[in-house]
Design a protein around this motif. Structure first.
Motif, mmCIF file in Angstrom:
data_model
loop_
_atom_site.group_PDB
_atom_site.id
_atom_site.type_symbol
_atom_site.label_atom_id
_atom_site.label_comp_id
_atom_site.label_asym_id
_atom_site.label_seq_id
_atom_site.Cartn_x
_atom_site.Cartn_y
_atom_site.Cartn_z
ATOM 1 N N ILE A 1 -12.113 1.112 -3.463
ATOM 2 C CA ILE A 1 -11.446 1.033 -4.508
ATOM 3 C C ILE A 1 -12.274 1.930 -5.804
ATOM 4 N N LYS B 1 -6.789 4.163 -4.922
ATOM 5 C CA LYS B 1 -7.561 3.972 -3.688
ATOM 6 C C LYS B 1 -8.947 5.346 -4.120
ATOM 7 N N GLY C 1 -2.346 4.007 -3.486
ATOM 8 C CA GLY C 1 -3.140 2.868 -3.500
ATOM 9 C C GLY C 1 -2.908 1.063 -2.916
ATOM 10 N N TYR C 2 -3.499 0.508 -3.610
ATOM 11 C CA TYR C 2 -2.277 -0.753 -3.183
ATOM 12 C C TYR C 2 -2.462 -1.440 -5.095
ATOM 13 N N ASN D 1 -14.505 -2.146 -1.336
ATOM 14 C CA ASN D 1 -12.650 -2.756 0.040
ATOM 15 C C ASN D 1 -12.709 -4.631 -0.853
ATOM 16 N N GLU E 1 0.947 -1.081 0.048
ATOM 17 C CA GLU E 1 0.401 -0.045 -0.429
ATOM 18 C C GLU E 1 0.861 1.173 -0.180
ATOM 19 N N SER F 1 -9.451 0.573 1.987
ATOM 20 C CA SER F 1 -9.832 1.444 1.396
ATOM 21 C C SER F 1 -10.938 1.269 0.208
#
Length: 141
Positions: A109, A129, A46-47, A68, A42, A107
């Motif tokens: 997406i 995110k 975002g991821y 999420n 992360e 969080s």
């Protein structure tokens, strides 16, 4: 008896290898479920997800994002095996079947900006995110 031997390089002495196998925990490798291994990282934007999917074609991978929650489904199809007359399989360790992995993130997406790529058996996902909704001032009538 099989003509194929699985060698353990740590034990060169056949007696030691047989002794070790005798006391090793018993398990059946043939019925092991397929497992998808993932890495999730992360940052502020975002991821990033990397999932190992060896032997899976790109067309057989499905990714769904709902808020999420991320779900990855994949199917590894078996190859048709052709043998000559009189041939027999000594050992078969390749697998086929379906695997799935779901996980939730802290969080939501932004599903409209998700990017996915697949190369060398690794699925890479960029999951931005969702921007928090701006506070709205309510006027009282």
């Amino acid at each position: 008896m099989s003509n194929l031997r699985v060698l353990d390089p740590a034990f060169s002495d056949p007696f030691d290898a047989a002794f070790r196998r005798f006391f090793a925990p018993m398990h059946n490798e043939d019925n092991q479920p397929l497992r998808m291994r993932i890495d999730v990282s992360e940052n502020d934007q975002g991821y990033q997800v990397k999932a190992d999917l060896p032997g899976v074609r790109k067309e057989d991978i499905h990714v769904r994002v709902d808020g999420n929650v991320v779900r990855i489904d994949a199917e590894c199809k078996s190859e048709k095996e052709t043998r000559g007359e009189g041939d027999k399989v000594l050992r078969s360790e390749r697998y086929y079947g379906s695997m799935s992995r779901s996980f939730s993130l802290a969080s939501d997406i932004d599903d409209g900006k998700v990017q996915a790529s697949y190369a060398d058996g690794v699925l890479s996902l960029q999951l931005p995110k969702k921007a928090p909704a701006a506070a709205r001032k309510i006027t009282i009538a």
